[in-house]
Design a protein around this motif. Sequence first.
Motif, PDB file in Angstrom:
ATOM      1  N   VAL A 480       4.180  14.375 139.049  1.00  0.00           N
ATOM      2  CA  VAL A 480       3.572  14.994 137.871  1.00  0.00           C
ATOM      3  C   VAL A 480       4.634  15.802 137.137  1.00  0.00           C
ATOM      4  O   VAL A 480       5.394  16.566 137.756  1.00  0.00           O
ATOM      5  CB  VAL A 480       2.383  15.898 138.269  1.00  0.00           C
ATOM      6  CG1 VAL A 480       1.773  16.557 137.021  1.00  0.00           C
ATOM      7  CG2 VAL A 480       1.336  15.092 138.998  1.00  0.00           C
ATOM      8  N   LYS A 481       4.664  15.628 135.820  1.00  0.00           N
ATOM      9  CA  LYS A 481       5.584  16.376 134.967  1.00  0.00           C
ATOM     10  C   LYS A 481       4.753  17.169 133.952  1.00  0.00           C
ATOM     11  O   LYS A 481       3.831  16.632 133.327  1.00  0.00           O
ATOM     12  CB  LYS A 481       6.558  15.439 134.254  1.00  0.00           C
ATOM     13  CG  LYS A 481       7.595  16.165 133.421  1.00  0.00           C
ATOM     14  CD  LYS A 481       8.548  15.201 132.736  1.00  0.00           C
ATOM     15  CE  LYS A 481       9.456  14.500 133.736  1.00  0.00           C
ATOM     16  NZ  LYS A 481      10.465  13.662 133.056  1.00  0.00           N
ATOM     17  N   ILE A 482       5.094  18.456 133.801  1.00  0.00           N
ATOM     18  CA  ILE A 482       4.338  19.360 132.937  1.00  0.00           C
ATOM     19  C   ILE A 482       5.259  19.897 131.856  1.00  0.00           C
ATOM     20  O   ILE A 482       6.375  20.365 132.149  1.00  0.00           O
ATOM     21  CB  ILE A 482       3.722  20.518 133.760  1.00  0.00           C
ATOM     22  CG1 ILE A 482       2.783  19.951 134.825  1.00  0.00           C
ATOM     23  CG2 ILE A 482       2.988  21.493 132.859  1.00  0.00           C
ATOM     24  CD1 ILE A 482       2.217  21.000 135.741  1.00  0.00           C
ATOM     25  N   HIS A 483       4.788  19.845 130.601  1.00  0.00           N
ATOM     26  CA  HIS A 483       5.550  20.335 129.454  1.00  0.00           C
ATOM     27  C   HIS A 483       4.772  21.475 128.804  1.00  0.00           C
ATOM     28  O   HIS A 483       3.559  21.365 128.583  1.00  0.00           O
ATOM     29  CB  HIS A 483       5.769  19.223 128.420  1.00  0.00           C
ATOM     30  CG  HIS A 483       6.629  18.106 128.903  1.00  0.00           C
ATOM     31  ND1 HIS A 483       7.955  17.975 128.557  1.00  0.00           N
ATOM     32  CD2 HIS A 483       6.356  17.046 129.718  1.00  0.00           C
ATOM     33  CE1 HIS A 483       8.454  16.894 129.120  1.00  0.00           C
ATOM     34  NE2 HIS A 483       7.505  16.310 129.848  1.00  0.00           N
ATOM     35  N   VAL A 488       9.903  22.509 131.147  1.00  0.00           N
ATOM     36  CA  VAL A 488       9.546  21.272 131.848  1.00  0.00           C
ATOM     37  C   VAL A 488       9.600  21.551 133.343  1.00  0.00           C
ATOM     38  O   VAL A 488      10.618  22.034 133.861  1.00  0.00           O
ATOM     39  CB  VAL A 488      10.490  20.115 131.488  1.00  0.00           C
ATOM     40  CG1 VAL A 488      10.078  18.852 132.236  1.00  0.00           C
ATOM     41  CG2 VAL A 488      10.501  19.865 129.984  1.00  0.00           C
ATOM     42  N   ARG A 489       8.494  21.280 134.044  1.00  0.00           N
ATOM     43  CA  ARG A 489       8.459  21.385 135.504  1.00  0.00           C
ATOM     44  C   ARG A 489       7.903  20.091 136.061  1.00  0.00           C
ATOM     45  O   ARG A 489       7.059  19.436 135.430  1.00  0.00           O
ATOM     46  CB  ARG A 489       7.583  22.564 135.959  1.00  0.00           C
ATOM     47  CG  ARG A 489       8.072  23.926 135.523  1.00  0.00           C
ATOM     48  CD  ARG A 489       9.427  24.276 136.130  1.00  0.00           C
ATOM     49  NE  ARG A 489       9.447  24.223 137.563  1.00  0.00           N
ATOM     50  CZ  ARG A 489       9.138  25.240 138.357  1.00  0.00           C
ATOM     51  NH1 ARG A 489       8.751  26.390 137.825  1.00  0.00           N
ATOM     52  NH2 ARG A 489       9.208  25.113 139.654  1.00  0.00           N
ATOM     53  N   ALA A 490       8.336  19.738 137.258  1.00  0.00           N
ATOM     54  CA  ALA A 490       7.896  18.490 137.877  1.00  0.00           C
ATOM     55  C   ALA A 490       7.631  18.727 139.363  1.00  0.00           C
ATOM     56  O   ALA A 490       8.303  19.549 140.013  1.00  0.00           O
ATOM     57  CB  ALA A 490       8.933  17.392 137.695  1.00  0.00           C
ATOM     58  N   GLU A 506       1.948  23.888 143.632  1.00  0.00           N
ATOM     59  CA  GLU A 506       1.749  24.831 142.532  1.00  0.00           C
ATOM     60  C   GLU A 506       3.012  24.930 141.698  1.00  0.00           C
ATOM     61  O   GLU A 506       4.128  25.023 142.254  1.00  0.00           O
ATOM     62  CB  GLU A 506       1.369  26.217 143.054  1.00  0.00           C
ATOM     63  CG  GLU A 506      -0.092  26.348 143.434  1.00  0.00           C
ATOM     64  CD  GLU A 506      -0.479  27.794 143.684  1.00  0.00           C
ATOM     65  OE1 GLU A 506       0.433  28.646 143.745  1.00  0.00           O
ATOM     66  OE2 GLU A 506      -1.687  28.072 143.815  1.00  0.00           O
ATOM     67  N   LEU A 507       2.824  24.933 140.389  1.00  0.00           N
ATOM     68  CA  LEU A 507       3.917  25.116 139.445  1.00  0.00           C
ATOM     69  C   LEU A 507       3.584  26.286 138.533  1.00  0.00           C
ATOM     70  O   LEU A 507       2.407  26.516 138.206  1.00  0.00           O
ATOM     71  CB  LEU A 507       4.141  23.851 138.611  1.00  0.00           C
ATOM     72  CG  LEU A 507       4.463  22.568 139.388  1.00  0.00           C
ATOM     73  CD1 LEU A 507       4.572  21.402 138.424  1.00  0.00           C
ATOM     74  CD2 LEU A 507       5.747  22.727 140.181  1.00  0.00           C
ATOM     75  N   MET A 508       4.632  27.019 138.104  1.00  0.00           N
ATOM     76  CA  MET A 508       4.422  28.171 137.239  1.00  0.00           C
ATOM     77  C   MET A 508       5.313  28.053 136.019  1.00  0.00           C
ATOM     78  O   MET A 508       6.482  27.649 136.117  1.00  0.00           O
ATOM     79  CB  MET A 508       4.708  29.482 137.979  1.00  0.00           C
ATOM     80  CG  MET A 508       3.763  29.759 139.136  1.00  0.00           C
ATOM     81  SD  MET A 508       3.928  31.413 139.806  1.00  0.00           S
ATOM     82  CE  MET A 508       3.218  32.383 138.485  1.00  0.00           C
ATOM     83  N   THR A 520       1.072  19.875 128.288  1.00  0.00           N
ATOM     84  CA  THR A 520       1.013  18.426 128.443  1.00  0.00           C
ATOM     85  C   THR A 520       1.295  18.071 129.897  1.00  0.00           C
ATOM     86  O   THR A 520       2.359  18.414 130.426  1.00  0.00           O
ATOM     87  CB  THR A 520       2.017  17.732 127.520  1.00  0.00           C
ATOM     88  OG1 THR A 520       1.746  18.119 126.163  1.00  0.00           O
ATOM     89  CG2 THR A 520       1.915  16.229 127.641  1.00  0.00           C
ATOM     90  N   ILE A 521       0.327  17.405 130.543  1.00  0.00           N
ATOM     91  CA  ILE A 521       0.469  16.982 131.943  1.00  0.00           C
ATOM     92  C   ILE A 521       0.532  15.457 131.955  1.00  0.00           C
ATOM     93  O   ILE A 521      -0.377  14.787 131.450  1.00  0.00           O
ATOM     94  CB  ILE A 521      -0.713  17.470 132.805  1.00  0.00           C
ATOM     95  CG1 ILE A 521      -0.808  18.999 132.750  1.00  0.00           C
ATOM     96  CG2 ILE A 521      -0.551  17.000 134.239  1.00  0.00           C
ATOM     97  CD1 ILE A 521      -1.962  19.509 131.984  1.00  0.00           C
ATOM     98  N   SER A 522       1.602  14.945 132.503  1.00  0.00           N
ATOM     99  CA  SER A 522       1.773  13.490 132.571  1.00  0.00           C
ATOM    100  C   SER A 522       2.115  13.087 134.007  1.00  0.00           C
ATOM    101  O   SER A 522       2.758  13.845 134.745  1.00  0.00           O
ATOM    102  CB  SER A 522       2.882  13.026 131.626  1.00  0.00           C
ATOM    103  OG  SER A 522       4.119  13.617 131.973  1.00  0.00           O
ATOM    104  N   ILE A 523       1.640  11.903 134.383  1.00  0.00           N
ATOM    105  CA  ILE A 523       1.963  11.326 135.692  1.00  0.00           C
ATOM    106  C   ILE A 523       2.925  10.170 135.453  1.00  0.00           C
ATOM    107  O   ILE A 523       2.647   9.274 134.641  1.00  0.00           O
ATOM    108  CB  ILE A 523       0.704  10.845 136.415  1.00  0.00           C
ATOM    109  CG1 ILE A 523      -0.241  12.021 136.662  1.00  0.00           C
ATOM    110  CG2 ILE A 523       1.060  10.172 137.738  1.00  0.00           C
ATOM    111  CD1 ILE A 523      -1.515  11.631 137.388  1.00  0.00           C
TER     112      ILE A 523
END
Length: 1027
Positions: A480-483, A488-490, A506-508, A520-523
């Motif tokens: 999972v990549k989060i923008h 940008v966190r993955a 968990e991502l912060m 934006t959450i992308s797989i």
Amino acid sequence: MAKLMLEVVDATDLMPKDGQGSASPFVEVDFDGQRQRTQTKTRDLYPAWNETLVFNVDEPRNLPFSTIEVTVYNDRKTGNHNNFLGRVRISGASVPLSESEASVQRYPLDKRGLFSNIRGDIALKIYAVHGQYFSNQPPPPPSKEPEQQNQHHHVRNENDWNDRFESAKQVPVVEEINTNHFPFENEYEEYEDSQENKKKNKDKQKEVRTFFSVGTGGGGGGPTPAAPPPVTVESKSNFMRAGPTNMMHMQFPGQKPPPNFGLVETRPPVAARMGFRGADKTATTYDLVEQMHFLYVSVVKARDLPVMDITGSLDPYVEVKLGNYKGVTRHHEKNQFPVWNQVFAFSKERLQSTMLEVVVKDKDLLTKDDFVGKIGIDIVDVPLRVPPDSPLAPQWYRLEDKRGMKVRGELMLAVWIGTQADEAFPGAWHSDAHGVSHHNLANTRSNVYFSPKLYYLRIHVIEAQDLIPVDRSRLPEFFVKIHLGNQVRATRVSQVRNLNPVWQEELMLVASEPFDEFVTISIEDRIGQGKDICVGRTSVPVRAIPPRIDSKKHLEAVWFDLGRPSHWEEEGEKKKEVKFSSKIHLRLCLDAGYHVLDESTHFSSDLQPSSKHLKKQSIGILELGILSAQNLLPMKIREGRMTDAYCVAKYGNKWVRTRTLLNTLTPRWNEQYTWEVYDPCTVITIGVFDNCHINEKEESRDQRIGKVRIRLSTLETDRIYTHYYPLLVLQPSGLKKHGELHLAIRFTCVAWVNMVAQYGRPLLPKMHYVQPISVKHIDWLRHQAMLIVASRLSRAEPPLKRENVEYMLDVDYHMWSLRRSKANFHRIMSLLSGVTAIFRWLDGICHWRNPLTTILVHVLFLILVCYPELILPTIFLYLFAIGLWNYRFRPRTPPHMDARISQAEMTHPDELDEEFDTFPTSRPTELVRMRYDRMRSVAGRVQTVIGDLATQGERAMALLSWRDSRATAIFIIIALVWAVFLYVTPFQVVAVLFGLYWLRHPRFRNRMPSVPFNFFRRLPSKSDTLL
């Protein structure tokens, strides 16, 4: 016989002692059994005596070892007891030997006792002369015989003072003295040391060569050389040196100059220090800065202007002239009723004319601008506006032609004289910026900024279902990549390699108000090295994410539909309703219980949580006066200019920026700002920059001039600190001092109970301890918070550029630096030096180096053994006594950038080049290899120390681990014997026996290691099992 001349000049800021807010001071001087006093100045806290007191010096050779005590009293006129106002003790070694070498020095008044309430300083001029000069007889003419040209003598000679007096009678002397040596800097040490130490100091002493003037013609004496000019002194505090009985030393030629990187105390004529003496009521607004008066001209609008062009149009603008200064408004195209609302400010110190001219002109592109009309105002008739009053109402003025005749058109103006406290001051056009274009004028103005409110955005990625892979012939590798904005966190690649992956990670990220962004959450599926393909994506508005202020609050996880990439790429078309879609399970929240760190916690200025419901109550007010700067280096010398300096101060979420003073090395801002204080253990940062945006070069970066950090907990409440702070900048070429910054700072506490209670509360909000964030993530989040703050402040007007924010927040503080590592190592060693000193003292007690002290320790030890209930009270009483004793030596100045502690004065150039290198490195391969080898050698020493510590710990664990069966058997048998012995023997007896054995005389000691030490060293460790 010699004479000691002491001129009492004046005193300032004395403590009122008569109960009516004043005092009647006089000065009493004691020297060598002689006592004299000055006259009494009735009801004056700033007295001026200008009296000279004369004392006899019977033995000039003993003058360096004598003390001059100057005491200031309040004359009560009734009774025999006078109130004590302060005293100064001056060493005779600092007394110059002629009036030409003497200058007026200011000394801070010291307390007589621990509870004395003293303030102020006194100005004195002290020097010694020979008796014949005092009798008003002319000095003898210089000898006509040629004198010896090079005569060597030692300053340690006991007759040195007599010799210098004799030389003053006979011939003028020009001394060539080593400036790195103060002739009498070790007089007190010599006086107290043994004869052996005297001999060592004499051998190390350098010679002082003295050259006598020789006649040049006719066999007569040559012209007498001019007396050396008096030494100029920046501050009285520079020449305070350690000496016996709290003495003070003045500087005279030959003394080593004070360090350039120190703090210099000042006493500027600000209203807060003068107690509003002689000041009007406007002084209460800006009482930490010097008042600066300006002539303000507010050009509001015009009406009914005449048409000047053939086409029947008018493009009006206004010129405001005062001497050689001219300010111009913007022009309005084809407008006979223009509105400008622009203010012009002319410094009263630079007024070049008594007549103000306001001219209205018509803008022409091809020909000379046409004259429309003018207004003349005499400055003498301009009113003075007091800041508490409302703004001055503008008035309509009829335009006149060049001959003074009334013409068509009127102009609305407001003209007044005000100070920098006027609300029109920040946005006004200033006369010192007359050469700056309208486009760049905003970059010179002062302003106040507020950082955006930041939150930590926590995203718990749980699982996903029904994903559609790109290639069904292989096992998928989903992550999972989060923008969020530029962040940008993955997650890691899921270990469950099917179409329903699970992450539980968990991502912060950092979010900022007003929450107008989308998450934006992308797989994505990793099909190869550096090749990822998106299989689903969704977007969540930050505004819709629920906040959380307590970790106990349970948040429900939510399933989100994932859109196919083909649907996201459709633009302008209505998306079709999808009956089936992949899903992702997430738990999102805005953690408002944290404080989002944008600077290091070591010098943080704000520790408040993001939620306004958890904020602490204010405990006081911090007031900062940015007065001026001096000795700045020219930063634009290649452009033919000096320096365009401005200051930026940051405390909490409030940033302030002073106006830019153009092309000067001694700017005077005199601007004052205020902050609310919620925690005393915070730091305010003030930076000075050179403005590089006053020209058309938009890509240029403002240059750093220096920075000052002041911790509020080191400031006394309600006290005004006025000092010159050194502006130090570390560059690849070395440490440079770019000047001094003059600041006035005051911390006022309004809630003493809350402030004292803060010392027992956690430094950070509760969430940092209940659900802590790892150090690795904290550093990344701090960098992202800095980028958000810099981006938001750069959009203000005038903008705070990214280089300003990076320098103020110290973004590179956590980068590797060999210099900083050395500094931290020396800090640790300085801490351990106290422990080492205690062990050395105990070793001296055990070896009877001072028999009397050892006997007293024996007595104290026996008392504590007999009365063990006194042990803890004795320890705490000792701590109380040490703290009370150290109160006399407490720091009197706020902290500043210390070049010595920072290891910045003697740093190797290669270490600085490595510190300023980019990441990753951009240096040549050979240089990087050399630095890598150096780091390996340093790391090898650290590795050895860590290995030794591990070895000692493993030996302690081996006592009972039976790794060495014989050693463990011996230890447990001895432990059993000691258990029986301690059970049947009273504790006092055991303690007395152990103490007497430990404190035994050296005659009963053996130089070989003890039995327990030998036994411990023989225990096994795991060091022999390492490869």
